[in-house]
Design a protein around this motif. Structure first.
Motif, PDB file in Angstrom:
ATOM      1  N   SER A   1       7.209  -0.791   8.521  1.00  0.00           N
ATOM      2  CA  SER A   1       8.524  -1.339   9.282  1.00  0.00           C
ATOM      3  C   SER A   1       9.884  -0.136   8.597  1.00  0.00           C
ATOM      4  CB  SER A   1       9.256  -2.478   8.579  1.00  0.00           C
ATOM      5  OG  SER A   1       9.183  -2.074   7.096  1.00  0.00           O
ATOM      6  N   LEU A   2       9.363   0.868   7.823  1.00  0.00           N
ATOM      7  CA  LEU A   2       9.928   2.182   7.606  1.00  0.00           C
ATOM      8  C   LEU A   2      11.061   2.844   8.922  1.00  0.00           C
ATOM      9  CD1 LEU A   2       7.726   4.503   5.626  1.00  0.00           C
ATOM     10  CD2 LEU A   2       9.275   2.930   4.557  1.00  0.00           C
ATOM     11  N   ARG A   3      11.834   2.803   9.035  1.00  0.00           N
ATOM     12  CA  ARG A   3      12.794   3.536  10.001  1.00  0.00           C
ATOM     13  C   ARG A   3      12.389   4.975  10.322  1.00  0.00           C
ATOM     14  NH1 ARG A   3      16.717   1.870   6.112  1.00  0.00           N
ATOM     15  NH2 ARG A   3      17.195   3.890   5.993  1.00  0.00           N
ATOM     16  N   ILE A   4      12.974   5.273  11.848  1.00  0.00           N
ATOM     17  CA  ILE A   4      11.764   6.190  11.991  1.00  0.00           C
ATOM     18  C   ILE A   4      12.574   7.717  11.325  1.00  0.00           C
ATOM     19  CG2 ILE A   4      12.244   8.266  14.093  1.00  0.00           C
ATOM     20  CD1 ILE A   4      10.328   5.187  13.919  1.00  0.00           C
ATOM     21  N   SER A   5      14.025   7.306  11.086  1.00  0.00           N
ATOM     22  CA  SER A   5      14.787   8.997  10.157  1.00  0.00           C
ATOM     23  C   SER A   5      13.860   8.787   8.998  1.00  0.00           C
ATOM     24  CB  SER A   5      16.154   8.410   9.315  1.00  0.00           C
ATOM     25  OG  SER A   5      15.594   7.250   9.623  1.00  0.00           O
TER      26      SER A   5
ATOM     27  N   LYS B   1      -3.814  -8.661   2.581  1.00  0.00           N
ATOM     28  CA  LYS B   1      -2.905  -8.808   3.574  1.00  0.00           C
ATOM     29  C   LYS B   1      -1.695  -9.047   2.428  1.00  0.00           C
ATOM     30  CE  LYS B   1      -5.255 -11.292   6.241  1.00  0.00           C
ATOM     31  NZ  LYS B   1      -5.517 -11.018   8.113  1.00  0.00           N
ATOM     32  N   MET B   2      -0.830  -7.660   2.415  1.00  0.00           N
ATOM     33  CA  MET B   2       0.224  -7.386   2.513  1.00  0.00           C
ATOM     34  C   MET B   2       1.493  -7.197   3.749  1.00  0.00           C
ATOM     35  SD  MET B   2      -0.308  -5.120  -1.314  1.00  0.00           S
ATOM     36  CE  MET B   2      -1.981  -3.956  -0.552  1.00  0.00           C
ATOM     37  N   PRO B   3       2.726  -6.987   3.048  1.00  0.00           N
ATOM     38  CA  PRO B   3       4.096  -5.958   3.799  1.00  0.00           C
ATOM     39  C   PRO B   3       3.863  -5.245   4.245  1.00  0.00           C
ATOM     40  CG  PRO B   3       4.565  -7.077   2.211  1.00  0.00           C
ATOM     41  CD  PRO B   3       3.445  -7.827   1.788  1.00  0.00           C
ATOM     42  N   VAL B   4       4.356  -3.621   5.148  1.00  0.00           N
ATOM     43  CA  VAL B   4       4.514  -2.639   4.732  1.00  0.00           C
ATOM     44  C   VAL B   4       3.381  -1.776   5.687  1.00  0.00           C
ATOM     45  CG1 VAL B   4       6.157  -0.131   3.506  1.00  0.00           C
ATOM     46  CG2 VAL B   4       6.864  -2.822   3.648  1.00  0.00           C
ATOM     47  N   MET B   5       2.532  -2.112   4.463  1.00  0.00           N
ATOM     48  CA  MET B   5       1.644  -1.408   4.748  1.00  0.00           C
ATOM     49  C   MET B   5       0.477  -2.497   4.261  1.00  0.00           C
ATOM     50  SD  MET B   5      -0.563   2.602   3.157  1.00  0.00           S
ATOM     51  CE  MET B   5       0.564   3.473   4.914  1.00  0.00           C
TER      52      MET B   5
ATOM     53  N   GLU C   1      -0.585  12.915  13.178  1.00  0.00           N
ATOM     54  CA  GLU C   1      -1.333  11.247  12.911  1.00  0.00           C
ATOM     55  C   GLU C   1      -0.869  10.648  11.664  1.00  0.00           C
ATOM     56  OE1 GLU C   1      -4.622  10.136  15.495  1.00  0.00           O
ATOM     57  OE2 GLU C   1      -4.052  11.701  16.100  1.00  0.00           O
ATOM     58  N   GLU C   2      -0.193  11.199  11.269  1.00  0.00           N
ATOM     59  CA  GLU C   2       0.532  10.177  10.274  1.00  0.00           C
ATOM     60  C   GLU C   2       1.687   9.801  10.200  1.00  0.00           C
ATOM     61  OE1 GLU C   2       1.175   9.910   5.529  1.00  0.00           O
ATOM     62  OE2 GLU C   2      -0.393  10.112   6.929  1.00  0.00           O
ATOM     63  N   ALA C   3       2.429  10.392  11.188  1.00  0.00           N
ATOM     64  CA  ALA C   3       3.681   9.788  11.884  1.00  0.00           C
ATOM     65  C   ALA C   3       3.218   8.614  12.825  1.00  0.00           C
ATOM     66  CB  ALA C   3       4.299  10.537  13.117  1.00  0.00           C
ATOM     67  N   LYS C   4       2.063   8.414  13.175  1.00  0.00           N
ATOM     68  CA  LYS C   4       1.833   7.485  14.129  1.00  0.00           C
ATOM     69  C   LYS C   4       1.405   5.967  13.182  1.00  0.00           C
ATOM     70  CE  LYS C   4      -1.325   8.150  17.707  1.00  0.00           C
ATOM     71  NZ  LYS C   4      -2.717   9.296  17.862  1.00  0.00           N
ATOM     72  N   MET C   5       0.773   6.357  12.084  1.00  0.00           N
ATOM     73  CA  MET C   5      -0.249   5.150  11.536  1.00  0.00           C
ATOM     74  C   MET C   5       1.219   5.166  10.900  1.00  0.00           C
ATOM     75  SD  MET C   5      -0.625   4.645   8.257  1.00  0.00           S
ATOM     76  CE  MET C   5      -0.027   6.150   7.192  1.00  0.00           C
ATOM     77  N   LEU C   6       2.485   5.454  10.641  1.00  0.00           N
ATOM     78  CA  LEU C   6       3.839   4.871   9.683  1.00  0.00           C
ATOM     79  C   LEU C   6       4.421   4.206  10.928  1.00  0.00           C
ATOM     80  CD1 LEU C   6       4.269   8.346   7.725  1.00  0.00           C
ATOM     81  CD2 LEU C   6       3.906   5.854   7.105  1.00  0.00           C
ATOM     82  N   VAL C   7       4.152   4.442  11.937  1.00  0.00           N
ATOM     83  CA  VAL C   7       5.109   4.236  12.958  1.00  0.00           C
ATOM     84  C   VAL C   7       4.973   2.723  13.821  1.00  0.00           C
ATOM     85  CG1 VAL C   7       5.764   3.806  15.467  1.00  0.00           C
ATOM     86  CG2 VAL C   7       6.113   6.187  14.450  1.00  0.00           C
ATOM     87  N   ALA C   8       3.541   2.468  13.516  1.00  0.00           N
ATOM     88  CA  ALA C   8       2.457   1.164  14.596  1.00  0.00           C
ATOM     89  C   ALA C   8       2.335   0.808  13.278  1.00  0.00           C
ATOM     90  CB  ALA C   8       1.365   1.922  14.257  1.00  0.00           C
ATOM     91  N   ARG C   9       2.535   1.402  12.061  1.00  0.00           N
ATOM     92  CA  ARG C   9       1.500   0.523  11.005  1.00  0.00           C
ATOM     93  C   ARG C   9       2.367  -0.561   9.374  1.00  0.00           C
ATOM     94  NH1 ARG C   9      -3.964   0.535   9.508  1.00  0.00           N
ATOM     95  NH2 ARG C   9      -5.498   0.246  11.859  1.00  0.00           N
TER      96      ARG C   9
ATOM     97  N   GLY D   1       1.004  -1.246  -0.004  1.00  0.00           N
ATOM     98  CA  GLY D   1      -0.088  -0.098  -0.329  1.00  0.00           C
ATOM     99  C   GLY D   1       1.046   1.294  -0.059  1.00  0.00           C
ATOM    100  N   LEU D   2       1.824   1.323   0.733  1.00  0.00           N
ATOM    101  CA  LEU D   2       2.634   2.567   0.650  1.00  0.00           C
ATOM    102  C   LEU D   2       3.510   2.392  -0.524  1.00  0.00           C
ATOM    103  CD1 LEU D   2       4.021   4.533   3.242  1.00  0.00           C
ATOM    104  CD2 LEU D   2       5.742   3.163   3.154  1.00  0.00           C
TER     105      LEU D   2
END
Length: 254
Positions: free
Chosen positions: A212-216, A61-65, A202-210, A41-42
């Motif tokens: 596997s992207l690095r925080i950077s 069902k997919m990895p990453v998003m 809200e976008e940050a929370k979604m990307l952090v939680a959902r 999805g990402l």
């Protein structure tokens, strides 16, 4: 006169399924053409930032998003495409959530040409009905015009919340920046800067939680040049660092 084909985006992490979908789509004999294939999805959202598609065939069902997160994010895009979900699992909860999010159909793998043709045929009829209904549109009232402007402003903000500015949005809607600031607060009850900051969080929370992207990578995606500033802002609002927040969400999901 031959009808121009409708554009299709396929979002599926398994290569063999993408190959099968190409063949099944061809077998329907309908005017649809795959213009892009993405593995999650990402990746699809990134592609849609600079391209358009009429319809999306997306796995659940997919990895990453996954597919459900993907459809939730599509709502913020301008000219959001229609979506058909495909799944190898008979997941009632996912199907119900997908349909609530506006997915036009939920098909089980392996997808049959006849079944896909039925779904796409109904979609084509709906597009034709919409075209006929808008052939003689009524002139919008002043209030309707203002509503359309506000909707466009919000769409532009939601498309890329990490890379918007008041001046940039004002230029795109042909308004004075100072006037847009007042106009925005009048219609939303919040000032422009606070609204965008909340959306970025809200976008940050979604990307952090959902994902596997690095925080950077997440910080960069949301327009933060300083990862330490991003982490401090995130912790100040959520009470947890991005990594702690991710661990908590992983525990809750399992």
């Amino acid at each position: 006169m031959t009808q121009s084909p409708y554009s299709v985006l396929v979002v599926e992490d398994e290569r063999w399924v993408r190959v099968v979908l190409r063949e099944v789509l061809r077998e329907t004999g309908l005017p649809f053409q795959i213009v892009q294939e993405c593995t999650n999805g990402l990746e699809a959202l990134d592609w849609l930032q600079g391209h358009t598609a009429d319809i999306v065939l997306a796995d659940v069902k997919m990895p990453v998003m996954d597919g459900v997160s993907f459809i939730e994010r599509l709502a913020g895009l301008k000219d959001s495409p229609s979506v058909v979900f495909i799944s190898g699992y008979d997941d009632f909860q996912a199907a119900r959530k997908a349909l609530r999010c506006g997915v036009i159909d939920y098909l089980m793998k392996p997808v049959e040409a006849e079944e896909l043709a039925g779904t796409l045929g109904k979609w084509m009829k709906e597009q034709e009905r919409k075209r006929e209904a808008t052939q003689s549109p009524a002139a919008p009232s002043s209030e309707e015009g203002q509503s359309e402007i506000m909707e466009r402003v919000l769409r532009l903000i939601h498309e890329r919340p990490g890379h918007v500015s008041l001046n940039g949005i004002a230029a795109q809607v042909h308004m004075n920046a100072s006037y847009l600031s007042q106009y925005f607060k009048q219609h939303t009850g919040r000032n422009f800067t606070d609204y965008v900051a909340g959306l970025r969080l809200e976008e940050a929370k979604m990307l952090v939680a959902r994902t596997s992207l690095r925080i950077s990578e997440i910080a960069e995606r949301l327009g933060y040049s300083d990862i330490a500033y991003f982490s401090n802002t995130f912790k100040k609002t959520t009470g947890k660092s991005p990594l702690d927040f991710r661990r908590q969400e992983q525990v809750l999901r399992h």
